[in-house]
Design an enzyme around this catalytic site. Structure first.
Site, PDB file in Angstrom:
ATOM      1  N   GLU A  58      10.232   4.771   3.049  1.00 12.69           N
ATOM      2  CA  GLU A  58       8.973   4.462   3.601  1.00 12.69           C
ATOM      3  C   GLU A  58       8.934   4.730   5.038  1.00 12.69           C
ATOM      4  O   GLU A  58       8.006   5.044   5.669  1.00 12.69           O
ATOM      5  CB  GLU A  58       9.333   2.814   3.813  1.00 12.69           C
ATOM      6  N   HIS A 123      -6.174   3.623  -0.652  1.00 11.15           N
ATOM      7  CA  HIS A 123      -5.563   4.333   0.342  1.00 11.15           C
ATOM      8  C   HIS A 123      -4.980   5.699   0.014  1.00 11.15           C
ATOM      9  O   HIS A 123      -5.105   6.669   0.733  1.00 11.15           O
ATOM     10  CB  HIS A 123      -3.908   3.728   0.456  1.00 11.15           C
TER      11      HIS A 123
END
Length: 298
Positions: A58, A123
């Site tokens: 991440e 997204h």
């Protein structure tokens, strides 16, 4: 001409592909919460201590995305200054900046506030648009100075059909992203049947998965029709012919990777290729739409 701009645009395009693949990896490995609910820091730290693999995935995605965001803005300004005489430049530059900012805000919002599956799926769709605008800006730099940039004269019906396929392709991208975010990737455990049925129950994860299958099959058919139409009526336009051939190759490969995802139990490499190929397909369709827009249809 524009050698430095071409190099920078190419590097930015490659970087955008990396960002897109990182995003797909975050989704596939469920690493979206790898830094907790803090942004832009990770668990409140600039460099997280003893990070888990989800944290590394991440946070590296955030860092690379931030770097590429700056590169996209630089590319847009650079192209605006050097290629402003080309009709598409300003539109592409504005879209590139707007969508890279929107993409970043969606990602940050998902971390801090949480988002519905529908917004999370968006997204990935925004990422595909961001990649396309960067690639098209770079393409304009390569086209500038050439004696005969592609400018095509086609029938209104053909142009309308291509625009419809382009819009439909984006919708299919969204359905695929929605399937991923709703954990419906393996809701149909076999192919071509869905859990032993030709038409399963059209609700929940199974319904989402089956709908994406049908949508993808229709996209394949639409692109094959577009290629046949192009070969029959516009074979003298090489740019149009070869981009349509590429689209059909890509959609066939995309279809094959989609089947492979089911048969391999959603193997990581196959899933990543599935995300990459559809993004390249969408970018190719964007280029086709751009060159078709240069002349009025007759």
């Amino acid at each position: 001409m524009h050698r430095s701009l071409k190099i920078f645009g190419t590097l930015t395009s490659i970087g955008m592909v990396i960002v897109l693949m990182q995003g797909a990896l975050v989704t596939k490995t469920e690493s979206g919460e790898g830094c907790g609910a803090t942004w832009p820091l990770c668990f409140g730290e600039v460099i997280p201590t003893n990070p888990a693999i989800e944290t590394i995935i991440e946070y590296s995605h955030r860092i690379v995305s931030g770097l590429l965001g700056a590169m996209v803005i630089i590319l847009a300004i650079w192209a605006w200054r050097k290629l402003s005489h080309i009709r598409e430049t300003k539109v592409m530059a504005i879209l590139a900046v707007l969508f890279i900012i929107f993409q970043g805000l969606l990602g940050a919002g998902a971390v801090v506030f949480g988002q519905s599956h529908a917004i999370l799926a968006l997204h990935f769709g925004i990422s595909a648009i961001s990649l396309a605008t960067v690639v098209l800006l770079t393409t304009l730099a390569f086209e500038d100075g050439k004696p005969n940039p592609p400018a095509l004269i086609v029938k209104k019906g053909y142009k309308g059909y291509i625009l419809a396929v382009f819009a439909y392709c984006y919708a299919v991208i969204y359905t695929g992203a929605y399937v991923k975010h709703t954990q419906a990737t393996l809701a149909c455990g076999d192919f071509p049947l869905c859990n032993g049925q030709w038409i399963p129950m059209l609700s929940g994860p199974v319904g989402a998965h089956f709908f994406h299958r049908v949508a993808g099959t229709l996209l394949l058919i639409l692109l094959v029709v577009a290629l046949i139409w192009t070969l029959r009526k516009y074979s003298h336009y090489r740019s149009l012919v070869w981009t349509h051939i590429l689209c059909v190759i890509l959609v066939l490969t995309q279809y094959a990777t989609g089947i492979s995802i089911v048969l391999t139990g959603n193997e990581l490499f196959v899933a990543m290729m599935h995300a990459l190929i559809v993004s390249i397909l969408f970018t190719t369709l964007c280029y086709i739409v751009m060159i078709l827009s240069r002349n009025k249809a007759v």
